[in-house]
Motif scaffolding. Sequence first.
Motif, short mmCIF file in Angstrom:
data_model
loop_
_atom_site.label_atom_id
_atom_site.label_comp_id
_atom_site.label_asym_id
_atom_site.label_seq_id
_atom_site.Cartn_x
_atom_site.Cartn_y
_atom_site.Cartn_z
N ARG A 49 0.82 -1.21 0.00
CA ARG A 49 0.00 0.00 0.00
C ARG A 49 0.86 1.26 0.00
O ARG A 49 1.99 1.26 0.48
N THR A 50 0.27 2.33 -0.48
CA THR A 50 0.96 3.62 -0.48
C THR A 50 0.89 4.23 0.92
O THR A 50 0.09 3.81 1.77
N LYS A 51 1.71 5.23 1.13
CA LYS A 51 1.71 5.95 2.41
C LYS A 51 0.31 6.50 2.69
O LYS A 51 -0.19 6.37 3.81
N GLU A 53 -2.61 5.44 1.60
CA GLU A 53 -3.55 4.36 1.92
C GLU A 53 -3.36 3.87 3.35
O GLU A 53 -4.34 3.59 4.05
#
Length: 125
Positions: A49-51, A53
């Motif tokens: 996941r991205t930061k 998210e």
Amino acid sequence: MKNVYLCARDSFAKKTLPLLWCSLKTYYEENSTKVDQWNWIDPWLAQTRTKEEILDFCAKNPPDIIGFSIYIWNEEFFEDLAQAIKQQHPNCFIVYGGPQPNIKYNDNFFKEKSWVDMVVPSDAY
């Protein structure tokens, strides 16, 4: 109920078995009298996941304790993430582990990384 996060992010971007998460959770459940008071969050949360998210997930499920397994390939990502989490959740207890945190030779580690509350040295595993 309080939330425990353990974040790992390997360099292969695949789901590997989170042995540290499994070991700690099992040890806690076998030895604690307060098992029902802690929620162990998905161990693959930080894997791909991205930061943004992850921060969104944390906003919905506020972390009480969050541990980061810091390696050279994920250090920058987790440093940014940990700082943002501490800013959004100032009472969250942040723990660094893994081989990358340089507390042995850096007397200013906690001054330079004020968002970190505790480091588990890699030789303590």
